[in-house]
Scaffold this active site. Structure first.
Site, PDB file in Angstrom:
ATOM      1  N   GLU A 221     -11.636   5.579  -1.367  1.00  0.00           N
ATOM      2  CA  GLU A 221     -11.593   7.012  -1.139  1.00  0.00           C
ATOM      3  C   GLU A 221     -10.764   7.717  -2.212  1.00  0.00           C
ATOM      4  O   GLU A 221      -9.788   7.169  -2.726  1.00  0.00           O
ATOM      5  CB  GLU A 221     -11.029   7.301   0.260  1.00  0.00           C
ATOM      6  CG  GLU A 221     -11.923   6.699   1.330  1.00  0.00           C
ATOM      7  CD  GLU A 221     -11.521   7.038   2.751  1.00  0.00           C
ATOM      8  OE1 GLU A 221     -10.667   7.919   2.937  1.00  0.00           O
ATOM      9  OE2 GLU A 221     -12.078   6.431   3.667  1.00  0.00           O
TER      10      GLU A 221
ATOM     11  N   CYS B  81      -5.934  12.554  -5.778  1.00  0.00           N
ATOM     12  CA  CYS B  81      -5.300  11.314  -5.337  1.00  0.00           C
ATOM     13  C   CYS B  81      -6.311  10.175  -5.515  1.00  0.00           C
ATOM     14  O   CYS B  81      -7.373  10.181  -4.898  1.00  0.00           O
ATOM     15  CB  CYS B  81      -4.891  11.486  -3.874  1.00  0.00           C
ATOM     16  SG  CYS B  81      -4.127  10.034  -3.183  1.00  0.00           S
TER      17      CYS B  81
ATOM     18  N   CYS C 143      -5.603  -3.465   0.124  1.00  0.00           N
ATOM     19  CA  CYS C 143      -4.293  -3.746  -0.469  1.00  0.00           C
ATOM     20  C   CYS C 143      -3.733  -4.995   0.183  1.00  0.00           C
ATOM     21  O   CYS C 143      -3.828  -5.168   1.401  1.00  0.00           O
ATOM     22  CB  CYS C 143      -3.337  -2.573  -0.261  1.00  0.00           C
ATOM     23  SG  CYS C 143      -1.727  -2.837  -1.051  1.00  0.00           S
TER      24      CYS C 143
ATOM     25  N   CYS D  97       1.929  -3.336   4.135  1.00  0.00           N
ATOM     26  CA  CYS D  97       2.972  -2.510   4.751  1.00  0.00           C
ATOM     27  C   CYS D  97       2.479  -2.176   6.167  1.00  0.00           C
ATOM     28  O   CYS D  97       1.303  -1.854   6.358  1.00  0.00           O
ATOM     29  CB  CYS D  97       3.215  -1.241   3.943  1.00  0.00           C
ATOM     30  SG  CYS D  97       3.707  -1.603   2.248  1.00  0.00           S
TER      31      CYS D  97
ATOM     32  N   CYS E 188       0.541   1.256   7.217  1.00  0.00           N
ATOM     33  CA  CYS E 188      -0.475   1.759   6.280  1.00  0.00           C
ATOM     34  C   CYS E 188      -1.851   1.233   6.667  1.00  0.00           C
ATOM     35  O   CYS E 188      -2.033   0.021   6.821  1.00  0.00           O
ATOM     36  CB  CYS E 188      -0.108   1.328   4.872  1.00  0.00           C
ATOM     37  SG  CYS E 188      -1.401   1.678   3.645  1.00  0.00           S
TER      38      CYS E 188
ATOM     39  N   SER F 231       2.513   5.853  -7.878  1.00  0.00           N
ATOM     40  CA  SER F 231       3.338   5.503  -6.713  1.00  0.00           C
ATOM     41  C   SER F 231       3.270   3.992  -6.505  1.00  0.00           C
ATOM     42  O   SER F 231       2.197   3.409  -6.482  1.00  0.00           O
ATOM     43  CB  SER F 231       2.799   6.222  -5.473  1.00  0.00           C
ATOM     44  OG  SER F 231       3.481   5.783  -4.317  1.00  0.00           O
TER      45      SER F 231
ATOM     46  N   CYS G  82      -2.363  11.025   3.594  1.00  0.00           N
ATOM     47  CA  CYS G  82      -1.679   9.878   3.054  1.00  0.00           C
ATOM     48  C   CYS G  82      -1.717   8.698   4.021  1.00  0.00           C
ATOM     49  O   CYS G  82      -1.376   8.846   5.190  1.00  0.00           O
ATOM     50  CB  CYS G  82      -0.239  10.310   2.922  1.00  0.00           C
ATOM     51  SG  CYS G  82       0.574   9.626   1.585  1.00  0.00           S
TER      52      CYS G  82
HETATM   53  N1  SAH Z   1       0.588   1.383  -2.830  1.00  0.00           N
HETATM   54  C1  SAH Z   1       1.285   2.487  -3.343  1.00  0.00           C
HETATM   55  C2  SAH Z   1       0.473   3.753  -3.435  1.00  0.00           C
HETATM   56  C3  SAH Z   1      -0.477   4.060  -2.308  1.00  0.00           C
HETATM   57  S1  SAH Z   1       0.195   4.585  -0.780  1.00  0.00           S
HETATM   58  C4  SAH Z   1       2.557   2.714  -2.547  1.00  0.00           C
HETATM   59  O1  SAH Z   1       2.710   2.098  -1.504  1.00  0.00           O
HETATM   60  O2  SAH Z   1       3.383   3.483  -3.014  1.00  0.00           O
HETATM   61  C5  SAH Z   1       0.808   6.229  -1.088  1.00  0.00           C
HETATM   62  C6  SAH Z   1       1.936   6.628  -0.156  1.00  0.00           C
HETATM   63  O3  SAH Z   1       1.488   6.792   1.207  1.00  0.00           O
HETATM   64  C7  SAH Z   1       3.032   5.571  -0.110  1.00  0.00           C
HETATM   65  O4  SAH Z   1       4.303   6.160  -0.157  1.00  0.00           O
HETATM   66  C8  SAH Z   1       2.768   4.951   1.249  1.00  0.00           C
HETATM   67  O5  SAH Z   1       3.869   4.265   1.713  1.00  0.00           O
HETATM   68  C9  SAH Z   1       2.390   6.153   2.074  1.00  0.00           C
HETATM   69  N2  SAH Z   1       1.744   5.815   3.346  1.00  0.00           N
HETATM   70  C10 SAH Z   1       1.005   4.734   3.634  1.00  0.00           C
HETATM   71  N3  SAH Z   1       0.573   4.776   4.924  1.00  0.00           N
HETATM   72  C11 SAH Z   1       1.050   5.926   5.458  1.00  0.00           C
HETATM   73  C12 SAH Z   1       0.917   6.552   6.743  1.00  0.00           C
HETATM   74  N4  SAH Z   1       0.193   6.006   7.716  1.00  0.00           N
HETATM   75  N5  SAH Z   1       1.539   7.728   6.930  1.00  0.00           N
HETATM   76  C13 SAH Z   1       2.236   8.317   5.928  1.00  0.00           C
HETATM   77  N6  SAH Z   1       2.385   7.786   4.698  1.00  0.00           N
HETATM   78  C14 SAH Z   1       1.801   6.595   4.456  1.00  0.00           C
HETATM   79 FE1  SF4 Z   2      -0.463  -1.198  -0.086  1.00  0.00          FE
HETATM   80 FE2  SF4 Z   2       0.911   1.077  -0.568  1.00  0.00          FE
HETATM   81 FE3  SF4 Z   2      -0.369   0.671   1.797  1.00  0.00          FE
HETATM   82 FE4  SF4 Z   2       1.836  -0.739   1.201  1.00  0.00          FE
HETATM   83  S1  SF4 Z   2       1.706   1.503   1.492  1.00  0.00           S
HETATM   84  S2  SF4 Z   2      -0.075  -1.557   2.092  1.00  0.00           S
HETATM   85  S3  SF4 Z   2       1.588  -1.049  -0.985  1.00  0.00           S
HETATM   86  S4  SF4 Z   2      -1.324   0.868  -0.205  1.00  0.00           S
END
Ligand code: SAH
Ligand code: SF4
Length: 371
Positions: A94, A107, A114, A118, A121, A205, A347
């Site tokens: 996306e 974005c 991934c 995390c 996410c 990021s 996000c």
């Molecule tokens: N992998 C990279 C970039 C993609 S995620 C990273 O982790 O930085 C972009 C941002 O969205 C990151 O700060 C991530 O932690 C945040 N993010 C992921 N899942 C989220 C969620 N469910 N709610 C809010 N922010 C989230």
């Molecule tokens: Fe991957 Fe970023 Fe999501 Fe963590 S927050 S699982 S590094 S996309």
């Protein structure tokens, strides 16, 4: 077939040299492909016909396919982009465009899924399938540009008249674990013959892949955002598992090394606000201690829920208290507004469709970069 969208200008010049053509042709071709968005060789009138014919035989300029384009009530747009898969299973990623008064931000995704898992996410929850190629990364910018321009009647204007003024590598995937392709794509974004974006307007990021941050500062220092999300190792180990490999102290040191070359004199720390997990006053105070030696701004991101995540968004009053503690200590703090709610464009909600190939052990995570 060689897809010319996979090359930066230097690589294209090398390719031209290898087929007996003048390297300076690379600049002309970059302008046609990226600056003007022209992908038909027959329209590239200032390139010799013989070269155009040669290119038409051995090469192609092919964008990934758009499966769906959605427009939110607030003007946010999302494209679902198909990525072919050898065994016939459809994968998708996306891309999101966020219009604001003074800028338009795209974005971009860097991987299908991934591997870093995390816990808050939705991309991480789906697992990892594969890295995106350069053409699939830069193709997201081309697709968004084409679509936004055709609608605003700007189709024929070069990219200088920008609707997309900023790019953030904050879509699906961890950009620094797809290092070579992400750097090549960003070099195309910065190339004056292509998109001509300034380093300050391209933000990467990362969840904190320390050796790759060190390499990035030499190869392509763009603005840096770091997903911190927790103020101590015990908590960060749980919610950002890569912390076990690159703990907070090492990450903070890497941020300072990065700032020696960065186009801005601060990093942005992202901090997702998870109700009852990392959003209490004591966490804010610990956070102040952790970041005290790093010039930074802070971006608090209210958690965007997705099914079965097991987390809740922090209460607005808790976010305010948390923010005020940081602000009173002198930091610039922003609380991210959720955009594109009605099309799941927020996000961390970017999910696409991922065929999970992850082997869920820390060892299997493809984090090594050639140092
Ligand atoms: N992998 C990279 C970039 C993609 S995620 C990273 O982790 O930085 C972009 C941002 O969205 C990151 O700060 C991530 O932690 C945040 N993010 C992921 N899942 C989220 C969620 N469910 N709610 C809010 N922010 C989230
Ligand atoms: Fe991957 Fe970023 Fe999501 Fe963590 S927050 S699982 S590094 S996309």
């Amino acid at each position: 077939m060689i897809n010319l969208l996979n090359f930066n200008q230097l690589q294209l010049a090398d390719y031209f040299a290898s087929i007996g053509e003048k390297p300076f042709r690379a600049k002309q071709l970059m302008r046609w492909m990226h600056h003007f968005g022209v992908h038909d060789f027959t329209l590239m009138t200032d390139i010799a016909k013989s070269l155009r014919e040669k290119l038409a035989v051995g090469t192609e300029i092919t964008l990934p396919s758009v499966q769906l384009e959605q427009i939110s009530n607030d003007g946010t747009r999302k494209w679902l982009i198909g990525t072919d898969d050898k065994n016939g299973v459809a994968n998708s990623i996306e891309t999101v465009f966020i219009p604001e008064d003074d800028r338009g931000t795209l974005c971009i995704s860097s991987q299908v899924g991934c591997a870093l898992a995390c816990t808050f996410c939705s991309t991480g929850a789906q697992g990892f399938n594969r890295n995106l190629s350069v053409s699939e990364i830069i193709g997201q910018l081309a697709i968004a540009n084409r679509s936004l321009r055709s609608e605003s009647g700007y189709e024929l204007l070069p990219v200088n008249d920008r609707i997309i003024s900023n790019v953030v590598m904050m879509g699906m995937g961890e950009p620094l674990t797809n290092y070579d392709n992400v750097v090549t794509a960003m070099q195309i974004m910065l190339d004056d013959s292509a998109y001509g974006l300034s380093r300050r307007r391209v933000t990467l990021s990362t969840s904190g892949i320390v050796p790759a941050m060190d390499k990035l500062k030499e190869d392509c220092p763009v603005a840096l955002a770091v997903s911190l999300h927790a103020p101590n190792d015990a908590l960060r180990d749980l919610i950002v598992p890569i912390n076990k490999k690159y703990p907070i102290k090492d990450l903070m040191a890497a941020c300072n090394r990065y700032l020696e070359k960065a186009p801005r004199d601060f990093v942005t720390f992202e901090y997702v606000m998870l109700n009852g997990v990392n959003d209490m006053m004591e966490h804010a105070h610990q956070l102040l201690d952790v970041i005290k030696n790093v010039p930074c701004k802070l971006n608090l991101i209210p958690f965007n829920p997705f099914p079965n995540s097991g987390y809740e968004t922090s209460k607005p009053s808790h976010i305010r208290v948390f923010r005020d503690i940081l602000m009173q200590a002198g930091y610039v703090v922003t609380v991210r507004k959720t955009r594109g709610d009605d099309i799941d464009a927020a996000c961390g909600q970017l999910a696409g469709k991922v065929l999970d190939k992850t082997k869920r052990t820390l060892k299997a995570i493809p984090i090594e970069v050639d140092a």
